[in-house]
Design a protein around this motif. Structure first.
Motif, PDB file in Angstrom:
ATOM      1  N   VAL A  59       0.841  -1.206   0.000  1.00 30.25           N
ATOM      2  CA  VAL A  59       0.000   0.000   0.000  1.00 30.25           C
ATOM      3  C   VAL A  59       0.870   1.248   0.000  1.00 30.25           C
ATOM      4  O   VAL A  59       0.648   2.204  -0.756  1.00 30.25           O
ATOM      5  N   GLY A  60       1.886   1.254   0.862  1.00 30.23           N
ATOM      6  CA  GLY A  60       2.791   2.391   0.919  1.00 30.23           C
ATOM      7  C   GLY A  60       3.512   2.613  -0.394  1.00 30.23           C
ATOM      8  O   GLY A  60       3.713   3.759  -0.826  1.00 30.23           O
ATOM      9  N   ASP A  61       3.901   1.516  -1.050  1.00 30.86           N
ATOM     10  CA  ASP A  61       4.606   1.637  -2.327  1.00 30.86           C
ATOM     11  C   ASP A  61       3.698   2.170  -3.415  1.00 30.86           C
ATOM     12  O   ASP A  61       4.109   2.986  -4.242  1.00 30.86           O
ATOM     13  N   GLN A  62       2.445   1.745  -3.422  1.00 29.38           N
ATOM     14  CA  GLN A  62       1.507   2.156  -4.466  1.00 29.38           C
ATOM     15  C   GLN A  62       1.017   3.593  -4.278  1.00 29.38           C
ATOM     16  O   GLN A  62       0.889   4.350  -5.238  1.00 29.38           O
ATOM     17  N   GLN A  63       0.772   3.987  -3.029  1.00 29.19           N
ATOM     18  CA  GLN A  63       0.195   5.308  -2.783  1.00 29.19           C
ATOM     19  C   GLN A  63       1.262   6.374  -2.552  1.00 29.19           C
ATOM     20  O   GLN A  63       1.090   7.518  -2.983  1.00 29.19           O
ATOM     21  N   GLY A  64       2.320   6.023  -1.865  1.00 28.42           N
ATOM     22  CA  GLY A  64       3.321   7.010  -1.494  1.00 28.42           C
ATOM     23  C   GLY A  64       2.760   8.044  -0.532  1.00 28.42           C
ATOM     24  O   GLY A  64       1.619   7.952  -0.067  1.00 28.42           O
ATOM     25  N   CYS A  65       3.571   9.032  -0.206  1.00 26.55           N
ATOM     26  CA  CYS A  65       3.138  10.144   0.637  1.00 26.55           C
ATOM     27  C   CYS A  65       2.706  11.307  -0.252  1.00 26.55           C
ATOM     28  O   CYS A  65       3.157  11.427  -1.397  1.00 26.55           O
ATOM     29  N   ARG A  66       1.855  12.180   0.282  1.00 22.88           N
ATOM     30  CA  ARG A  66       1.334  13.310  -0.488  1.00 22.88           C
ATOM     31  C   ARG A  66       1.630  14.610   0.240  1.00 22.88           C
ATOM     32  O   ARG A  66       1.369  14.732   1.445  1.00 22.88           O
ATOM     33  N   HIS A  67       2.163  15.579  -0.509  1.00 22.52           N
ATOM     34  CA  HIS A  67       2.563  16.861   0.068  1.00 22.52           C
ATOM     35  C   HIS A  67       1.623  17.954  -0.403  1.00 22.52           C
ATOM     36  O   HIS A  67       1.310  18.069  -1.597  1.00 22.52           O
ATOM     37  N   ASP A  68       1.154  18.768   0.549  1.00 25.74           N
ATOM     38  CA  ASP A  68       0.319  19.924   0.231  1.00 25.74           C
ATOM     39  C   ASP A  68       1.230  21.153   0.180  1.00 25.74           C
ATOM     40  O   ASP A  68       1.706  21.624   1.214  1.00 25.74           O
ATOM     41  N   PRO A  69       1.505  21.699  -1.011  1.00 25.31           N
ATOM     42  CA  PRO A  69       2.445  22.821  -1.115  1.00 25.31           C
ATOM     43  C   PRO A  69       1.942  24.102  -0.444  1.00 25.31           C
ATOM     44  O   PRO A  69       2.731  24.981  -0.125  1.00 25.31           O
ATOM     45  N   THR A  70       0.651  24.194  -0.211  1.00 27.77           N
ATOM     46  CA  THR A  70       0.102  25.400   0.424  1.00 27.77           C
ATOM     47  C   THR A  70       0.406  25.433   1.917  1.00 27.77           C
ATOM     48  O   THR A  70       0.827  26.456   2.464  1.00 27.77           O
ATOM     49  N   GLU A 429       9.976  -6.968  -6.860  1.00 23.06           N
ATOM     50  CA  GLU A 429      10.666  -5.796  -7.394  1.00 23.06           C
ATOM     51  C   GLU A 429      10.616  -4.638  -6.406  1.00 23.06           C
ATOM     52  O   GLU A 429      11.551  -3.823  -6.351  1.00 23.06           O
ATOM     53  N   GLN A 430       9.574  -4.568  -5.569  1.00 22.56           N
ATOM     54  CA  GLN A 430       9.542  -3.524  -4.541  1.00 22.56           C
ATOM     55  C   GLN A 430      10.671  -3.732  -3.529  1.00 22.56           C
ATOM     56  O   GLN A 430      11.327  -2.776  -3.116  1.00 22.56           O
ATOM     57  N   LEU A 431      10.891  -4.972  -3.123  1.00 19.55           N
ATOM     58  CA  LEU A 431      11.954  -5.246  -2.156  1.00 19.55           C
ATOM     59  C   LEU A 431      13.311  -4.847  -2.730  1.00 19.55           C
ATOM     60  O   LEU A 431      14.157  -4.274  -2.015  1.00 19.55           O
ATOM     61  N   ALA A 432      13.531  -5.133  -4.011  1.00 14.46           N
ATOM     62  CA  ALA A 432      14.798  -4.770  -4.642  1.00 14.46           C
ATOM     63  C   ALA A 432      14.958  -3.251  -4.716  1.00 14.46           C
ATOM     64  O   ALA A 432      16.040  -2.715  -4.486  1.00 14.46           O
ATOM     65  N   ARG A 433      13.855  -2.541  -5.022  1.00 10.24           N
ATOM     66  CA  ARG A 433      13.938  -1.074  -5.073  1.00 10.24           C
ATOM     67  C   ARG A 433      14.132  -0.478  -3.685  1.00 10.24           C
ATOM     68  O   ARG A 433      14.917   0.447  -3.483  1.00 10.24           O
ATOM     69  N   ASP A 434      13.405  -1.005  -2.712  1.00 14.98           N
ATOM     70  CA  ASP A 434      13.536  -0.486  -1.353  1.00 14.98           C
ATOM     71  C   ASP A 434      14.941  -0.704  -0.799  1.00 14.98           C
ATOM     72  O   ASP A 434      15.466   0.130  -0.063  1.00 14.98           O
ATOM     73  N   ALA A 435      15.534  -1.830  -1.155  1.00 10.47           N
ATOM     74  CA  ALA A 435      16.859  -2.151  -0.609  1.00 10.47           C
ATOM     75  C   ALA A 435      17.918  -1.167  -1.078  1.00 10.47           C
ATOM     76  O   ALA A 435      18.911  -0.930  -0.363  1.00 10.47           O
ATOM     77  N   ARG A 436      17.724  -0.562  -2.234  1.00 11.05           N
ATOM     78  CA  ARG A 436      18.802   0.230  -2.829  1.00 11.05           C
ATOM     79  C   ARG A 436      19.188   1.439  -1.987  1.00 11.05           C
ATOM     80  O   ARG A 436      20.358   1.826  -1.941  1.00 11.05           O
ATOM     81  N   ILE A 437      18.223   2.032  -1.280  1.00  8.70           N
ATOM     82  CA  ILE A 437      18.528   3.228  -0.506  1.00  8.70           C
ATOM     83  C   ILE A 437      19.395   2.913   0.712  1.00  8.70           C
ATOM     84  O   ILE A 437      20.135   3.772   1.202  1.00  8.70           O
TER      85      ILE A 437
END
Length: 596
Positions: A59-70, A429-437
């Motif tokens: 869920v976290g990978d699909q949605q991500g976080c959302r920033h309100d620029p205001t 593939e999410q695990l591989a991407r997450d591991a890179r950081i």
């Protein structure tokens, strides 16, 4: 999507059989850490991480976080905030913290096991509480009495979270270049102005307040790293008496769009004359920073282990189910149209590599946690000093190797799936991407290598290495006549002798050419890591044989140890050759000729 089950059997084996943690807990005065209590804590952590956090990983990978620029506000993925509320309600934030500040006072070794489970279940979610631990340690060790009283309790209760604000757009590792300013305001507080980037959990919707620990320069600061000071800057102002006031002049300007850990808020933080308080001495921020960094580095190492464990569980399940071709030595499941791929040698190579590196890393990590317990709670000051020297030496090895192996392990696990590993549905593939950081933040692998080679070896006259080699030799002397492992004991001794020789050689060459330290650092780091794991695999082999665990468990430990010595430890041969090659092959080519 990928699945996760907390590896309780192996965690218990390491704590109880390899480390004899119950005896250490009793010796150090952890009266509440009885075997029954520790087991209950681990069981509850397994329930929470496997049942609550793990399903939110995709869920976290699909949605991500959302920033309100205001407003600068950041919204986290669906379910993340509710999971954090459960985490706080259960008392997890203060698990290992001192009771006088609201903590539960349980051993760091237990907290280490819980942290691994969190990272295996949901790495992105785990980043939100992760840096609170570093903030707590910095304030506990370097803060004034009022700062400890005002900030520690809400941090340990989880009502507030903490961050580390170090990096700036032009300034990463070389903090001597930072430009953030701190101007005295005459009331004991300071106005903090500047921009920090890559701030994990810099803004979110979990808690009412966020406590930023910020590196900045005072007006009279000397140039370079010696002019850095540390300040505590709350999102909402906090007075000396603990009163929470108006919104501070700190805002999230944006969040990064990343390759992985998309459910973690990685923020650009703008400080515009924000109210802050000096932590520790003026121009003494570097020392306080390392308190935060060392805590975070061990924590990031656990991220590599957690990802490796989750990747292994899913690759093993798939390898047992996926039918493909026949065994080279004839059908193993003749009643089926093909054999499961676990019969094929190359699939076994990948699975055993993941298993050996993951379980070996777990032993190293839990040992580091047990050393932290000695540092804080041992009665003998000499014992505390030895433990601190040893855990300091092992920290760059743990952080770098466990995360680099995490990348290798998630890659191999994905490879076991073939083309199915490359698509989203299986979650590999999410695990591989997450591991890179994990090899990048809290100090890249190259920084860890230079820390080990420079500060932890050259500067300290190899104090930590000597302590570790003495521990290994004591084990070898006690087990050299054990026919089950005698050959591997001899191999380990030879590697330790070579380790010492390589160390002397590099330090000797560096006396006339400092580039030799940098040239050797990467390979020296991994040579060290592979030898350290060889020691732990022999410890595991002996402990498993003496344990009352199942025959299958004991066989798995014995054969994985043999695999490690036969197929993984020989990697040291290449690293040793590279170290001996020296700096010339790296430095001979002129910088302007790289495109020639």
């Amino acid at each position: 999507m990928s699945q996760y089950t907390a590896p309780l059997d192996d965690i218990r084996f390491v704590l109880d059989d390899v480390l004899d943690a119950p005896s250490q807990f009793a010796r150090l005065g952890f009266g509440d850490a009885s075997p029954e209590v520790v087991d209950a804590v681990l069981e509850e952590a397994a329930r929470f991480t496997s049942g609550v956090l793990a399903p939110l990983n995709s869920v976290g990978d699909q949605q991500g976080c959302r920033h309100d620029p205001t407003t600068g506000d950041v919204s986290t993925p669906t379910g993340f905030k509710a999971a954090y509320a459960q985490y706080v309600e259960a008392g997890w934030p203060g698990l290992t913290a001192a009771p006088e500040y609201g903590g539960q006072g349980l051993p760091h070794a237990v907290g280490t096991a819980v942290s691994e489970m969190i990272n295996g279940a949901n790495l992105a979610w785990g980043n939100f509480p992760l840096l609170s631990h570093g903030a707590v340690e910095a304030l506990r060790q370097h803060g004034e009495d009022w700062q400890r009283e005002v900030f520690l309790r809400p941090l340990l209760e989880g009502r507030w979270t903490g961050t580390m604000c170090l990096t700036e757009p032009h300034c990463g590792t070389d903090l001597g270049l930072l430009r953030t300013r701190a101007e005295p305001r005459g009331e004991g507080d300071y106005a903090i102005t500047g921009t920090k980037i890559f701030i994990t959990a810099g803004e979110h919707d979990f808690t009412d307040n966020i406590i930023h620990l910020v590196l900045a320069r005072l007006p009279d600061a000397p140039p370079g790293a010696k002019g850095i000071s540390l300040f505590v800057v709350p999102k909402f102002k906090v007075a000396r008496d603990g009163t929470v006031g108006e919104r501070n002049a700190v805002r999230c300007g944006s969040i990064e769009h990343k390759m992985g850990i998309k459910g973690s808020a990685t923020c650009v933080m703008n400080f515009d004359g924000a109210e802050g308080w000096l932590v520790g001495k003026a121009h003494g921020g570097l020392r306080a920073m390392f308190t935060m960094m060392n805590s975070a580095r061990l924590g990031v190492g656990l991220q590599g282990i957690g990802l490796s464990e989750r990747a292994y569980q899913n690759a093993l399940r798939y390898a047992r189910e996926r039918l493909q071709s026949r065994s080279l030595t004839g059908p193993k499941f003749p009643e089926k149209p093909a054999d499961p791929i676990i019969v094929h040698p190359d699939v076994r190579r990948m699975l055993l590599s993941i298993k050996a590196l993951t379980e070996g890393s777990r032993m190293l990590a839990l040992h580091a946690g047990s050393l932290l317990d000695v540092v804080v709670h041992a009665h003998d000051p000499d014992e505390r000093e030895r433990a601190e020297t040893l855990v300091s030496f092992l920290t760059p090895i743990s952080k770098a190797c466990q995360t680099e192996w995490g990348i290798e392990n998630t890659y191999n696990a994905l490879q076991c799936f073939g083309g199915h590993g490359y698509i989203v549905e299986h979650g590999m593939e999410q695990l591989a991407r997450d591991a890179r950081i994990t090899t990048l933040y809290e100090g890249t692998t190259g920084i860890q290598a230079m820390d080990l080679m420079g500060r932890k070896t050259a500067t300290s006259q190899a104090a930590g290495l000597k302590l570790f080699l003495a521990e290994v030799e004591a084990f070898c002397a006690a087990n050299e006549s054990d026919s089950h492992i005698a050959a591997d004991v001899a191999t380990l001794r030879a590697k330790c002798t070579e380790w010492s020789e390589l160390t002397r050689g590099v330090l000797g060459s560096a006396a006339s050419n400092p580039d030799e330290l940098g040239a050797a650092a990467f390979d020296y780091l991994f040579y060290s890591g592979y030898v350290v794991l060889a020691y732990w695999w022999l410890r595991a082999s002996v402990a498993a044989r003496a344990s009352g665990r199942s025959a299958a468990f004991r066989e798995a430990k014995r054969e994985t140890a043999r695999f490690y010595f036969a197929r993984i430890l020989p990697r040291t041969l290449a690293h040793a050759a590279a170290i001996r090659a020296g700096a010339t092959p790296l430095m001979a080519l002129e910088a302007g000729h790289f495109d020639g």
